[in-house]
Design a protein around this motif. Structure first.
Motif, PDB file in Angstrom:
ATOM      1  N   ALA A 136       0.831  -1.202   0.000  1.00 57.07           N
ATOM      2  CA  ALA A 136       0.000   0.000   0.000  1.00 57.07           C
ATOM      3  C   ALA A 136       0.868   1.256   0.000  1.00 57.07           C
ATOM      4  O   ALA A 136       0.495   2.274  -0.605  1.00 57.07           O
ATOM      5  N   ALA A 137       2.022   1.195   0.645  1.00 58.75           N
ATOM      6  CA  ALA A 137       2.925   2.353   0.670  1.00 58.75           C
ATOM      7  C   ALA A 137       3.399   2.709  -0.744  1.00 58.75           C
ATOM      8  O   ALA A 137       3.477   3.890  -1.103  1.00 58.75           O
ATOM      9  N   ASP A 138       3.690   1.693  -1.557  1.00 58.09           N
ATOM     10  CA  ASP A 138       4.105   1.949  -2.937  1.00 58.09           C
ATOM     11  C   ASP A 138       2.959   2.539  -3.745  1.00 58.09           C
ATOM     12  O   ASP A 138       3.137   3.503  -4.493  1.00 58.09           O
ATOM     13  N   LEU A 139       1.779   1.956  -3.606  1.00 59.68           N
ATOM     14  CA  LEU A 139       0.607   2.467  -4.328  1.00 59.68           C
ATOM     15  C   LEU A 139       0.333   3.920  -3.939  1.00 59.68           C
ATOM     16  O   LEU A 139       0.069   4.761  -4.807  1.00 59.68           O
ATOM     17  N   THR A 140       0.413   4.204  -2.654  1.00 59.87           N
ATOM     18  CA  THR A 140       0.172   5.565  -2.166  1.00 59.87           C
ATOM     19  C   THR A 140       1.215   6.528  -2.725  1.00 59.87           C
ATOM     20  O   THR A 140       0.891   7.640  -3.145  1.00 59.87           O
ATOM     21  N   ARG A 141       2.462   6.112  -2.732  1.00 61.32           N
ATOM     22  CA  ARG A 141       3.543   6.966  -3.255  1.00 61.32           C
ATOM     23  C   ARG A 141       3.308   7.284  -4.728  1.00 61.32           C
ATOM     24  O   ARG A 141       3.435   8.439  -5.152  1.00 61.32           O
ATOM     25  N   TRP A 142       2.946   6.276  -5.526  1.00 62.20           N
ATOM     26  CA  TRP A 142       2.707   6.508  -6.952  1.00 62.20           C
ATOM     27  C   TRP A 142       1.515   7.438  -7.156  1.00 62.20           C
ATOM     28  O   TRP A 142       1.541   8.317  -8.020  1.00 62.20           O
ATOM     29  N   LEU A 143       0.477   7.246  -6.357  1.00 59.09           N
ATOM     30  CA  LEU A 143      -0.704   8.098  -6.459  1.00 59.09           C
ATOM     31  C   LEU A 143      -0.353   9.537  -6.089  1.00 59.09           C
ATOM     32  O   LEU A 143      -0.702  10.477  -6.815  1.00 59.09           O
ATOM     33  N   GLU A 144       0.335   9.716  -4.967  1.00 62.57           N
ATOM     34  CA  GLU A 144       0.673  11.070  -4.515  1.00 62.57           C
ATOM     35  C   GLU A 144       1.619  11.768  -5.483  1.00 62.57           C
ATOM     36  O   GLU A 144       1.487  12.973  -5.721  1.00 62.57           O
ATOM     37  N   ASN A 145       2.575  11.034  -6.046  1.00 61.54           N
ATOM     38  CA  ASN A 145       3.476  11.630  -7.042  1.00 61.54           C
ATOM     39  C   ASN A 145       2.698  12.105  -8.255  1.00 61.54           C
ATOM     40  O   ASN A 145       2.967  13.178  -8.792  1.00 61.54           O
ATOM     41  N   GLN A 146       1.733  11.312  -8.694  1.00 58.82           N
ATOM     42  CA  GLN A 146       0.938  11.705  -9.851  1.00 58.82           C
ATOM     43  C   GLN A 146       0.100  12.937  -9.542  1.00 58.82           C
ATOM     44  O   GLN A 146       0.027  13.860 -10.345  1.00 58.82           O
ATOM     45  N   LEU A 147      -0.523  12.956  -8.373  1.00 56.82           N
ATOM     46  CA  LEU A 147      -1.336  14.117  -7.985  1.00 56.82           C
ATOM     47  C   LEU A 147      -0.464  15.363  -7.874  1.00 56.82           C
ATOM     48  O   LEU A 147      -0.873  16.447  -8.298  1.00 56.82           O
ATOM     49  N   LYS A 148       0.731  15.210  -7.318  1.00 59.19           N
ATOM     50  CA  LYS A 148       1.658  16.339  -7.182  1.00 59.19           C
ATOM     51  C   LYS A 148       2.070  16.839  -8.564  1.00 59.19           C
ATOM     52  O   LYS A 148       2.104  18.042  -8.811  1.00 59.19           O
ATOM     53  N   ASN A 149       2.351  15.924  -9.482  1.00 59.62           N
ATOM     54  CA  ASN A 149       2.746  16.316 -10.832  1.00 59.62           C
ATOM     55  C   ASN A 149       1.604  17.005 -11.559  1.00 59.62           C
ATOM     56  O   ASN A 149       1.820  17.972 -12.280  1.00 59.62           O
ATOM     57  N   GLN A 150       0.380  16.505 -11.383  1.00 59.03           N
ATOM     58  CA  GLN A 150      -0.771  17.150 -12.017  1.00 59.03           C
ATOM     59  C   GLN A 150      -0.964  18.549 -11.468  1.00 59.03           C
ATOM     60  O   GLN A 150      -1.246  19.482 -12.208  1.00 59.03           O
ATOM     61  N   LYS A 151      -0.799  18.694 -10.156  1.00 63.39           N
ATOM     62  CA  LYS A 151      -0.948  20.007  -9.533  1.00 63.39           C
ATOM     63  C   LYS A 151       0.123  20.956 -10.061  1.00 63.39           C
ATOM     64  O   LYS A 151      -0.158  22.104 -10.366  1.00 63.39           O
ATOM     65  N   GLY A 152       1.347  20.467 -10.180  1.00 61.88           N
ATOM     66  CA  GLY A 152       2.436  21.287 -10.705  1.00 61.88           C
ATOM     67  C   GLY A 152       2.204  21.694 -12.146  1.00 61.88           C
ATOM     68  O   GLY A 152       2.504  22.813 -12.538  1.00 61.88           O
ATOM     69  N   GLU A 153       1.646  20.798 -12.942  1.00 60.51           N
ATOM     70  CA  GLU A 153       1.359  21.113 -14.338  1.00 60.51           C
ATOM     71  C   GLU A 153       0.274  22.171 -14.439  1.00 60.51           C
ATOM     72  O   GLU A 153       0.346  23.076 -15.259  1.00 60.51           O
TER      73      GLU A 153
END
Length: 144
Positions: A74-91
Motif C-alpha cells: 500500500a505504501a508503494d501504491l500511495t507513493r505513486w498516487l501522490e506523485n501523480q497528484l503532485k505532478n498534475q498540480k504542478g502542471e
C-alpha cells in the motif's frame, strides 16, 4: 644496467597494458551508465502510468483493496498516487499563472473601497462657479 632505449620500451609496455585496462574500464562504465539511464527512464514512465491509473480508478477502488488484490505494498501504491497528484498540480500551476493583482493574497494589499455618501446639493450662490459648488458638496468637478 638498462639502456635508455630499454627503459623506454619497458615504460611503453607497462603504459600500454595500463592504458588498455583504463580504456576497457571507461567503456564498460559508459555502457552501464547508458543502460542504467534507459532503465531509469523506463521506470519513470511505468511509475507515471501507475499513478495515472491509480488516479483514474480512485473513485471505484481504494488503495487498501488494491494492495490486497495485487500483493503490491500500500505504501508503494500511495507513493505513486501522490506523485501523480503532485505532478498534475504542478502542471496546472505552470499552465495557469495568476495575473498581478488577482488572487487571494492580493486582497490584503488592496485598499478598501471608500463609500461615498450622497451629498445634498445646495444652490449656487451668485458669483460662485459650478466647480466651487461641487467642491463644497464634496464631489470632484465633472462628476455628478
Amino acid at each position: 644496467m638498462a639502456t635508455s632505449e630499454e627503459i623506454e620500451l619497458r615504460v611503453e609496455s607497462e603504459d600500454s597494458a595500463r592504458s588498455a585496462k583504463r580504456s576497457a574500464a571507461a567503456k564498460r562504465i559508459g555502457e552501464l551508465a547508458e543502460r542504467r539511464s534507459a532503465i531509469v527512464s523506463e521506470l519513470n514512465d511505468v511509475e507515471r502510468e501507475l499513478g495515472e491509473v491509480l488516479v483514474d480508478s480512485s473513485a471505484v477502488i481504494e488503495i487498501g483493496e488494491l494492495a490486497r488484490f495485487t500483493d503490491v505494498a500500500a505504501a508503494d501504491l500511495t507513493r505513486w498516487l501522490e506523485n501523480q497528484l503532485k505532478n498534475q498540480k504542478g502542471e496546472r500551476a505552470k499552465r495557469k499563472k495568476p495575473t498581478r493583482g488577482s488572487g487571494p493574497n492580493n486582497a490584503s494589499r488592496q485598499k478598501p473601497a471608500t463609500v461615498r455618501t450622497p451629498s445634498i446639493e445646495k444652490p449656487a450662490t451668485p458669483g460662485e462657479s459650478p466647480g466651487a459648488q461641487e467642491a463644497a458638496a464634496g464631489t470632484p468637478a465633472g462628476v455628478s
